[in-house]
Every structure is written in structure tokens, then in C-alpha cells.
Design a protein around this motif. Structure first.
Motif, PDB file in Angstrom:
ATOM      1  N   HIS A 147      -9.265   3.728   3.182  1.00 27.53           N
ATOM      2  CA  HIS A 147     -10.262   3.741   2.103  1.00 27.53           C
ATOM      3  C   HIS A 147     -10.627   2.322   1.695  1.00 27.53           C
ATOM      4  O   HIS A 147     -11.806   2.003   1.478  1.00 27.53           O
ATOM      5  CB  HIS A 147      -9.731   4.522   0.895  1.00 27.53           C
ATOM      6  CG  HIS A 147     -10.771   4.769  -0.145  1.00 27.53           C
ATOM      7  ND1 HIS A 147     -10.949   3.947  -1.238  1.00 27.53           N
ATOM      8  CD2 HIS A 147     -11.710   5.744  -0.258  1.00 27.53           C
ATOM      9  CE1 HIS A 147     -11.941   4.397  -1.980  1.00 27.53           C
ATOM     10  NE2 HIS A 147     -12.425   5.495  -1.409  1.00 27.53           N
ATOM     11  N   MET A 148      -9.627   1.439   1.616  1.00 28.69           N
ATOM     12  CA  MET A 148      -9.918   0.056   1.240  1.00 28.69           C
ATOM     13  C   MET A 148     -10.687  -0.673   2.333  1.00 28.69           C
ATOM     14  O   MET A 148     -11.494  -1.567   2.042  1.00 28.69           O
ATOM     15  CB  MET A 148      -8.619  -0.670   0.900  1.00 28.69           C
ATOM     16  CG  MET A 148      -7.987  -0.190  -0.406  1.00 28.69           C
ATOM     17  SD  MET A 148      -6.487  -1.105  -0.855  1.00 28.69           S
ATOM     18  CE  MET A 148      -7.189  -2.714  -1.276  1.00 28.69           C
ATOM     19  N   ASN A 154      -6.641   2.137  -5.657  1.00 28.20           N
ATOM     20  CA  ASN A 154      -6.064   2.861  -4.531  1.00 28.20           C
ATOM     21  C   ASN A 154      -4.551   2.966  -4.613  1.00 28.20           C
ATOM     22  O   ASN A 154      -3.886   3.266  -3.615  1.00 28.20           O
ATOM     23  CB  ASN A 154      -6.488   2.188  -3.224  1.00 28.20           C
ATOM     24  CG  ASN A 154      -7.938   2.459  -2.873  1.00 28.20           C
ATOM     25  OD1 ASN A 154      -8.260   3.479  -2.268  1.00 28.20           O
ATOM     26  ND2 ASN A 154      -8.819   1.565  -3.291  1.00 28.20           N
ATOM     27  N   CYS A 173      -2.220   0.741  -5.133  1.00 31.98           N
ATOM     28  CA  CYS A 173      -1.421  -0.320  -4.524  1.00 31.98           C
ATOM     29  C   CYS A 173      -0.737  -1.177  -5.590  1.00 31.98           C
ATOM     30  O   CYS A 173      -1.066  -1.131  -6.769  1.00 31.98           O
ATOM     31  CB  CYS A 173      -2.309  -1.230  -3.672  1.00 31.98           C
ATOM     32  SG  CYS A 173      -3.221  -0.385  -2.371  1.00 31.98           S
ATOM     33  N   SER A 180      -0.093   4.257   1.373  1.00 31.40           N
ATOM     34  CA  SER A 180      -0.364   5.227   2.437  1.00 31.40           C
ATOM     35  C   SER A 180      -1.387   4.674   3.427  1.00 31.40           C
ATOM     36  O   SER A 180      -2.106   3.705   3.126  1.00 31.40           O
ATOM     37  CB  SER A 180      -0.921   6.529   1.835  1.00 31.40           C
ATOM     38  OG  SER A 180      -2.171   6.275   1.199  1.00 31.40           O
ATOM     39  N   LEU A 183       0.817  -1.215   0.000  1.00 26.62           N
ATOM     40  CA  LEU A 183       0.000   0.000   0.000  1.00 26.62           C
ATOM     41  C   LEU A 183       0.848   1.261   0.000  1.00 26.62           C
ATOM     42  O   LEU A 183       1.935   1.296   0.593  1.00 26.62           O
ATOM     43  CB  LEU A 183      -0.912   0.021   1.221  1.00 26.62           C
ATOM     44  CG  LEU A 183      -2.010  -1.037   1.295  1.00 26.62           C
ATOM     45  CD1 LEU A 183      -1.513  -2.309   1.941  1.00 26.62           C
ATOM     46  CD2 LEU A 183      -3.222  -0.512   2.050  1.00 26.62           C
ATOM     47  N   GLU A 210      -3.949   6.407   4.128  1.00 33.88           N
ATOM     48  CA  GLU A 210      -5.222   6.799   3.503  1.00 33.88           C
ATOM     49  C   GLU A 210      -5.756   5.670   2.627  1.00 33.88           C
ATOM     50  O   GLU A 210      -6.962   5.369   2.640  1.00 33.88           O
ATOM     51  CB  GLU A 210      -5.038   8.074   2.674  1.00 33.88           C
ATOM     52  CG  GLU A 210      -4.811   9.344   3.489  1.00 33.88           C
ATOM     53  CD  GLU A 210      -3.412   9.445   4.070  1.00 33.88           C
ATOM     54  OE1 GLU A 210      -3.199  10.282   4.969  1.00 33.88           O
ATOM     55  OE2 GLU A 210      -2.511   8.679   3.639  1.00 33.88           O
ATOM     56  N   ALA A 211      -4.867   5.038   1.875  1.00 30.39           N
ATOM     57  CA  ALA A 211      -5.289   3.920   1.023  1.00 30.39           C
ATOM     58  C   ALA A 211      -5.810   2.770   1.879  1.00 30.39           C
ATOM     59  O   ALA A 211      -6.805   2.121   1.532  1.00 30.39           O
ATOM     60  CB  ALA A 211      -4.130   3.465   0.150  1.00 30.39           C
TER      61      ALA A 211
END
Length: 421
Positions: A119-120, A150, A152, A113, A111, A115-116
Motif C-alpha cells: 500500500h505504501m 499504515n 508502521c 505486514s 512495517l 499489505e502495508a
């Protein structure tokens, strides 16, 4: 710049994982191992995310270091670093997770971040906090698409193992994903000589990672990658993997992997695959016979010999230093004797990978002639091995008087014919 990266481990909330898996210890033990980046694992588990966020700060986009306050005040961390070595961890962390899909196929996600990750968490279908490695009600394509949305990287984890891998479930990578994955993780029971017999994998970068469940040096970094990156950041790592700038894979001789050969999962008796099939994969002891990685590769292979593409780096066989010491002196890997010997070598040469790969044999011999001979055997591939299978790791045989039932000469492929020799 060339970095060493172990990109698949598990945090303390995964099943059968050490509670010592803390961000601080991952960083400090990674430094002693000689790694520049270590995965966090389990980046969709809320409690683990909280621990990582509390202990780290960003140091390059998508790369995290231990906060100074955590380095200074973590007394447990101080106790774990041998006297004379730096008490300031240098190994950085990167967010990763392994997930299981609806057909029990495991996928590795790297990943960019926090944030990712958050969100996921909102989009992944499953109980994300029941285990560090969540079971999802999604297929491989759905997981891949969400990961790519996202930013990744994603690919199959331990792609050939008989329980929870892509090739356990499918005969082609195209049946699992809607597009070519960013990478394929080989797993402990396979290497590039095996995987490069399969034509559909020719254009895919291979990763070798530890899948460690504890932070100690006989687990963390037992497999790792050398990667040529422009800088230490997630975008640079992603570009390097996509551009196939992995310069070396380091890992087990696959014969040491616990699923390399077809064998019973209860008594570990090894079988020729055709015999196992005739027995309906049931051992007389009552256990289940699991198809070995070597035979699964045989079923999938396009060629009898590996066809290495020009971008494929060398695969270099290594084994954790503590295990080599343990085998040399017939002592447990966690005994004080083994740990003292390990620390002596780390103090002399800086980190474990340097001992295994770079340390001059003359200097190693001055410290410990027998141990130097074992390390030399790894370097020149003159190994005698009891092959693993059925869930039991293979074993190195250092006693020249010991009789072993089966030894495959170095550089010989694990083909069906080789199995029968």
C-alpha cells in the motif's frame, strides 16, 4: 519475554550491499549471533519483497520465519552453518525499510505486514526500485504521516551522523516531524550518554541497530536491542517500544564509530571543530572536513552531563567477536583462522552474544587466555581506543607498548573540553 532485535539492515538491492543478503542467511546468521528478530531492510523494493515472500511464512502477526522447504534445500545455507550447530534457522524476520527524504534525511520504518508495504509503495513518491534505500520526493512529516496511516513505526535513522541524518539537517526533532517519532536510532557514533544530554529526547525510546550491509557476524547484530515483549509479533513489539520496555541497548563504544570526531574524509586527519570551521571545513590535502557526532551533540546539548530518564535502559558497549579475534591475532576478520576460532567459541557457548556478554571468564580463559582478556576489557570498560572520524572507524589498541595520540578515559563525556585535553 526478553528478545534481542536488530531492526535496521539492508537487502541485496541496496548500494554497496552483499549479494549474500538472502532471507535464509539473515535467519541462520542471526541464530548464530543470538538474535530473535532481524530486520529485512528495503521492504519497498519489489524484487526484495518477492524474495522475502517466497522464502518465508508468517509466524506471529507481522513476524516471518523461513519456510521448511527453504531450510532443507538451500545448499548454500547448509554450507554456512558450522558443523555441530542446528541447520534450522530460528531467528525470525520483520519487514523494515530505510528511506531518504527530499532533504537527504534518512528515516527508519518498521512495517506490520506485506499489505502495508504494498500500500505504501503506491503512495511513496520516488523510484522505489532504483535502490533498496529509495530517495523520495517527500519530507519527513509526509513520510511519517504515511507510515502511521499504515500502522508502521517510524523514527530518524542514525540521527547524528554528518551526511544523512535528522540532526545534520535540523536543530530540533520538531522541525523534521509533525509529531514525536516512535523512536530515535542512535547510530554507531553515539550512545545514550551523548543523546541524553539533549532535553527534547528525554521521552523518546532509543534504538541501537547494526545498519548491516552483509549477513556475516562482524556486521549483523553488531548493535542490537533487548526488548521486553508479551509475545513475538509486530503488535507486541510496537507496544513494547511505545511503552519504553527496551531493557538494554548494545552497541559500539561511540569512539569506534567512523563519524565520532570531526575529521577529513580523505586523509582522516582529526581537527578541533573550531579549527575546522576557521578552515571552512577544507583540509589542506583537498578533502572535506566533516563535523563529528560528538561536536554536533555538543552544539545541541542542554546539559553538560547526561540526564537519563527513568525509562532509559543501560547502554552496553560491545564489538563483533570476529573483530576481537582478528585484532588479538593480527589476522583478517574473514581468514580461516579467525573463523575457526569464532566457530569454536560458538560451539562452546551457543551463540556470539552469549560469548561476548554471558560466558564465564574462567571458561573463556581455558579456551583462549588472550581473547578472554580482550573480552574482559569490554565488559569492565578498560578500553584503549584510537577514535574514529571522517568516515574511518576507530580502533581498539591491545598492544600495551603502542603509543596512541589520544585516549579518552572511560566514563568521560565527549565534551568540547574533553576534546581539547
Amino acid at each position: 519475554m526478553i528478545i534481542r532485535a536488530d531492526l535496521h539492515i539492508h537487502g541485496p538491492y541496496s548500494m554497496a550491499t552483499s549479494k549474500n543478503m538472502t532471507p535464509e542467511l539473515l535467519s541462520s546468521q542471526g541464530t548464530l549471533k543470538g538474535l530473535h528478530i532481524v530486520a529485512t531492510g528495503d521492504a519497498f523494493h519489489q524484487k526484495w519483497l518477492n524474495m522475502i515472500e517466497k522464502a518465508t511464512e508468517e509466524d506471529g502477526e507481522g513476524i516471518f520465519r523461513i519456510k521448511t522447504s527453504e531450510k532443507t534445500h538451500n545448499e548454500f545455507l547448509q554450507e554456512e552453518i558450522p558443523e555441530g550447530l542446528s541447520k534450522n534457522p530460528e531467528t525470525k524476520l520483520i519487514l523494515t525499510s530505510e528511506v531518504e527524504d527530499s532533504r537527504r534525511v534518512h528515516h527508519l520504518i518498521i512495517l506490520p505486514s506485506f499489505e502495508a508495504a504494498y500500500h505504501m509503495r503506491k503512495k511513496l513518491k520516488g523510484n522505489l526500485d532504483s535502490d533498496g534505500r529509495p530517495r523520495l520526493k517527500m519530507n519527513g512529516t509526509q513520510i511519517q504521516e504515511l507510515a502511521l496511516e499504515n500502522g508502521c513505526m517510524v523514527g530518524p535513522a542514525h540521527a547524528f551522523t554528518p551526511w544523512t541524518s535528522m540532526y545534520k539537517e535540523y536543530d530540533s526533532i520538531s522541525n523534521c516531524y509533525s509529531q514525536t517519532p516512535d523512536f530515535l536510532e542512535l547510530g554507531l557514533s553515539a550512545d545514550t550518554d551523548m543523546a541524553d544530554r539533549i532535553e527534547e529526547l528525554q521521552d523518546i525510546p532509543f534504538l541501537t541497530n547494526s545498519d548491516a550491509h552483509s549477513p556475516w557476524p562482524h556486521r549483523l547484530g553488531r548493535e542490537f536491542n533487548e526488548i521486553d515483549v508479551k509475545n513475538l509479533s509486530f503488535p507486541a513489539l510496537k507496544d513494547a517500544i511505545n511503552d519504553k520496555k527496551i531493557t538494554a541497548n548494545y552497541g559500539f563504544d561511540p569512539r569506534l564509530g567512523k563519524y565520532h570526531r570531526t575529521a577529513c574524509t580523505k586523509c582522516y586527519q582529526q581537527y578541533h571543530p573550531e579549527e575546522a570551521i576557521r578552515m571552512n571545513m577544507k583540509c589542506p590535502c583537498g578533502g572535506t572536513i566533516k563535523k563529528g557526532v560528538d561536536y554536533r551533540v555538543e552544539e545541541l546539548a542542554t546539559w553538560d552531563e547526561p540526564h537519563h530518564p527513568t525509562h532509559r535502559p543501560p547502554y552496553i558497549h560491545i564489538m563483533p567477536l570476529a573483530e576481537i579475534i582478528s585484532l588479538t591475532y593480527s589476522k583478517g576478520v574473514t581468514t580461516k583462522f579467525v573463523q575457526r576460532k569464532w566457530q569454536e567459541l560458538i560451539l562452546k557457548f551457543g551463540d556470539e552474544i552469549s560469548v561476548l556478554i554471558d560466558a564465564p571468564l574462567e571458561e573463556l580463559t581455558e579456551i583462549d587466555p588472550e581473547l578472554a582478556r580482550r573480552i574482559h576489557a569490554f565488559r569492565d570498560k578498560t578500553l584503549r581506543i584510537k577514535v574514529g572520524g571522517g568516515g574511518r572507524y576507530g580502533e581498539l589498541v591491545f598492544d600495551e607498548d603502542e603509543v596512541i595520540n589520544e585516549v579518552i578515559p572511560k566514563n568521560e563525556n565527549s565534551t568540547l573540553d574533553a576534546f581539547m585535553k
